[in-house]
Structures are given as structure tokens and as C-alpha cells.
Motif scaffolding. Structure first.
Motif, short mmCIF file in Angstrom:
data_model
loop_
_atom_site.label_atom_id
_atom_site.label_comp_id
_atom_site.label_asym_id
_atom_site.label_seq_id
_atom_site.Cartn_x
_atom_site.Cartn_y
_atom_site.Cartn_z
N THR A 18 1.10 -1.21 0.05
CA THR A 18 0.11 -0.32 -0.06
C THR A 18 0.67 1.46 -0.04
OG1 THR A 18 -0.16 0.01 1.96
CG2 THR A 18 -1.50 -1.00 1.24
N PHE A 21 -2.65 4.89 3.49
CA PHE A 21 -3.54 4.41 4.71
C PHE A 21 -3.86 5.31 5.47
CE2 PHE A 21 -3.36 3.89 9.38
CZ PHE A 21 -4.04 2.30 9.42
N HIS A 77 -7.56 -0.51 -3.86
CA HIS A 77 -7.88 0.02 -2.74
C HIS A 77 -9.62 -1.26 -1.83
CE1 HIS A 77 -12.15 1.70 -4.70
NE2 HIS A 77 -12.47 1.70 -3.27
N LEU A 94 -6.62 1.60 2.88
CA LEU A 94 -5.83 1.45 2.05
C LEU A 94 -5.38 1.66 0.48
CD1 LEU A 94 -4.44 -2.44 3.73
CD2 LEU A 94 -4.15 0.26 4.48
#
Length: 144
Positions: A18, A21, A77, A94
Motif C-alpha cells: 500500500t 493508509f 483500494h 488502504l
């Protein structure tokens, strides 16, 4: 609860780690909540209002991030919703960028990620929202 993160793992295997966050938290001072409370009633007594308002705002945020182009170069996502004490929901989001758009150094991160209070001259409405809704809340949390 443990199954959901496992369900998301194939996404990260395919697209990589990722890049963002994001935590999105319900706020008891949202007008959708405060305007519908009875006199003397607290937001945590009306979790139905809180949950509905949160769901609408989260949906809007996800659309802004993915469809409207805030991060137009996303490839994936995922998000999960949890509930804090007294029932207030929050989401962990994420986001994964395309390989060619991933951050290569700290300067590229600094150009994208920053925290600031908007200028009252340039963005008066946004400045009022941030200072009214979030700064006072943050200061109270630090005092606890």
C-alpha cells in the motif's frame, strides 16, 4: 474480523504494498448528527444517526479518492470499518498506486502528504470546518 484482512491479501500480492493508509473517523459535531438530536441528548445515544452520517460521508470520500480523481492513478483500494468506544465508527482505508507512480524518495512523499490548517483568507469555509471540528477535538484528546 480476522477473515477480512486475509481476503484483502491477494490484492496486495498482485499490486504490491500500500501507498496510503487513511483513517476516517465519525465526528459527533457533524450537522447531520447535531441537527437531529433532542435537547440535552448526546450523539452516542443516537448511534443510528452517527452510523448513517458516517456511511454517507465515507461513501463520498471513497468516490472522491477513486472515481473523482484525487488519486486518479489508483489500481486498488480496500477499507474496513471499526467502532471506537461509545460506538463511533471509523474506517481504515488502504490505497495502492500504479507501479510507475509509487513514491521513489522522501521529496515525492512530502509533495503529496502534508498536514496543515487551511488559510482563513484563501479557504474560509474549510478553515472553519477544520478548526471547529478537528482542532478542538484533537486538543481535548491530548488533555485526556
Amino acid at each position: 474480523m480476522r477473515v477480512r484482512p486475509a481476503d484483502a491479501m491477494p490484492i496486495f500480492v498482485k499490486y504490491g504494498p500500500t501507498d496510503f493508509f487513511i483513517t476516517f473517523t465519525a465526528n459527533r459535531k457533524w450537522p447531520q448528527i447535531t441537527e437531529n438530536l433532542q435537547p440535552g441528548q448526546q450523539a452516542y445515544f443516537r448511534l443510528d444517526l452517527t452510523a448513517r452520517g458516517f456511511k454517507l460521508k465515507l461513501k463520498s470520500l471513497i468516490i472522491d479518492l477513486t472515481v473523482q480523481g484525487v488519486f486518479e492513478k489508483l489500481v486498488a483500494h480496500v477499507y474496513t470499518i471499526e467502532f471506537q468506544r461509545r460506538g463511533f465508527p471509523h474506517a481504515h482505508i488502504l490505497l495502492v498506486l500504479r507501479t510507475e507512480d509509487k513514491f521513489s524518495n522522501s521529496e515525492s512523499i512530502d509533495r503529496t502528504v502534508r498536514e496543515e490548517i487551511p488559510s482563513p483568507e484563501e479557504c474560509p469555509r474549510l478553515h472553519e470546518i477544520v478548526t471547529k471540528m478537528y482542532v478542538a477535538w484533537t486538543l481535548r484528546q491530548q488533555q485526556l
